[in-house]
Design an enzyme around this catalytic site. Sequence first.
Site, short mmCIF file in Angstrom:
data_model
loop_
_atom_site.label_atom_id
_atom_site.label_comp_id
_atom_site.label_asym_id
_atom_site.label_seq_id
_atom_site.Cartn_x
_atom_site.Cartn_y
_atom_site.Cartn_z
N GLY A 76 -7.24 -37.13 40.26
CA GLY A 76 -8.06 -38.07 40.08
C GLY A 76 -9.14 -37.89 39.01
O GLY A 76 -9.14 -36.68 38.12
N SER A 77 -10.17 -38.59 39.30
CA SER A 77 -11.43 -38.16 38.43
C SER A 77 -12.06 -36.78 38.57
O SER A 77 -13.05 -36.35 37.78
CB SER A 77 -12.32 -39.10 38.43
OG SER A 77 -11.91 -40.47 38.27
N THR A 78 -11.56 -36.00 39.36
CA THR A 78 -12.28 -34.78 39.63
C THR A 78 -12.11 -33.75 38.59
O THR A 78 -12.42 -32.61 38.26
CB THR A 78 -11.82 -34.16 40.87
OG1 THR A 78 -10.69 -33.93 41.05
CG2 THR A 78 -12.54 -34.78 42.23
N ILE A 79 -10.82 -34.42 37.87
CA ILE A 79 -10.43 -33.45 36.52
C ILE A 79 -11.23 -33.59 35.20
O ILE A 79 -11.21 -32.94 34.35
CB ILE A 79 -8.96 -33.64 36.42
CG1 ILE A 79 -8.15 -32.62 35.67
CG2 ILE A 79 -8.69 -34.87 35.62
CD1 ILE A 79 -7.81 -31.46 36.55
#
Length: 626
Positions: free
Chosen positions: A331-334
């Site tokens: 998800g957005s942690t990348i």
Amino acid sequence: MASRSVLIIKMQSINNVQFENKTLFSRLRLALIFIFLLTTLLIIRIYNLQIVNHQYYLKKSLDNQIRTMPITPSRGKIFDRNGNVLATNKLAFRLTLTQEKTKNITKTLQQLKQSGFINDKDIKSFNQNIKHYQKFHSIPIRYNLNEIQVAKFLISNIFIGVNIEPYFHRIYPNQNSSVHVIGYVSRMSKKDQLIYDKKNYLGTLFVGKTGIEKQYEILLHGTNGLQQIERNVNGRVIHTKIIKPAITGKNLYLSIDLDMQKKAETLLKGKRGSIVVIDVKNGEILTLVSTPIYNPNWFVNGISHTNYNQLQTSKNIPQLNRAIQGLYPPGSTIKPMVALAGLEEGVITNISSTFCPGYYKLPNVKRKFNDWKKTGHGHVNVKDSITQSCDVFFYDLANKLGIDKLHNNLDLFNFGRKTNIDIPGENPGILPSKVWKKINKHKPWYRGETLITGIGQGFIAVTPLQLAVATTAIANKGILFQPTLLKNTQASDDIIIESKKDSHIQIPIKNIQNWEDVIDGMKQAIYAPKGTARKLNKGLTYTLAGKTGTAQVFSLDNTIKQYIEAKLDERLRDHALFTGFAPTENPEIAIAIIVENAGNGSSKAAPIARQVLDVYFNKQLNNTLP
């Protein structure tokens, strides 16, 4: 005429006597020769036995009452970084049977069962294991006898060839805690016997099956000793002599902090998920938690059918080490890593701006790629996009980069490859590319797949450990450590030796300001008014940089206009994620957390991460107080 007949008869009698005497002497001669030959052979045989092969047959004779047996070494203990015991040994007793001293094994086993010392399960296990032992070996029938059973057996022992023997029983004093790190020992299988040194493992009954117990089995096991055991005609031991003492296995000190472990496990209780915390300065693992957890003590002497079925039938798969084996869309942690790729490749600058109306469209493509915020974020730059987690910015950036550059830059952070942490079973994850899809899906790569890869969705799949390692590299501005669990070893002489750490890898940096911009975006996610994790900054006693994430488990089709969590099956709901490091200046630790199907990362994962980090910094504060 009559006188002549008498004479003939007399002459015949004389001739018969002579013949008989001759026959008798002939037979006596043969008998004497035969006796002489037998006596000669007997003397030769006696000479051979008593003189020529005296030592050989003396040893054979002694072996009937004296056997050389292995001494199994005491297994090394396992501690956390602060000396808290994670795995140790306890003196226990087992019931054993020696085949060559027991006339009727089946009958003896039934008698033991009738006397209440064993049950059908013990008999079945014994019959399965008997083929692995020689006739003079003591074969375990039952382990971990209590004091009452031992006393009862010793008082009324009528079983020839059956004895009580002491041994060290492996125990895990913290029960379920840290099971996915420590692992467990269990009975040695036929496969295990092929792996380990036969001579050194002769007499060993238990070996490590998972985790640290398996990874460092050789260190923990130690070195076998030798002893002479003398038995009487009934098979009872009457004398023991140690020829070579066993060398105790090494004690292991792990980098794990038990307090942080237990706190993380408590916070994830009743949930499926994982928390990994890494020391930013050396790559040591401080916390590695996967839930649900289970009790490693169940396996030591053979797991019961009830407990085994409980583990095997659970939909939550307790034995799966989610920290190193669970695969999740990041998800957005990348996004910090994708932003860095855009800056380093020169596709964007720190002042580049993208307009977000709430969706993104590729030229000549009807499909809309929606942002999590329906109303959009307006004009955002790279820092804003990380702070507010703007999907549209990263759709556009991924499209400009293309899948090849995106893949190559994410590869620098070790995605799609094992981190080589020192416990077995790690999953390498998936870092998609055109080649990967062609080989694995037999289909071409589409531009839309590049877009969703840029926000951590689609084919990309990572482990919590990989996320923690990548976050550590962001905090370190490019230093990529191989994560480790073993901190120190301790031999029997009490000398503690620091475990050798592998050298780190430096991710190539074209412009250090690019890294600073990404880190600043993660800081603002905590402290800016529009930061997705702004609720964390309340009452913080340390500075924190972070990134929230919410990863879809399935894609919404065109007929579904809105994601309504309450109407979805629990296992179809989004995963909640958070990554971060602290303090922001001179970072010490990095964290990655995934809570399966929990929903929004900012509200579900981030607060849990905050509480784990609090444990670390509160301990740091207490250690510095006078």
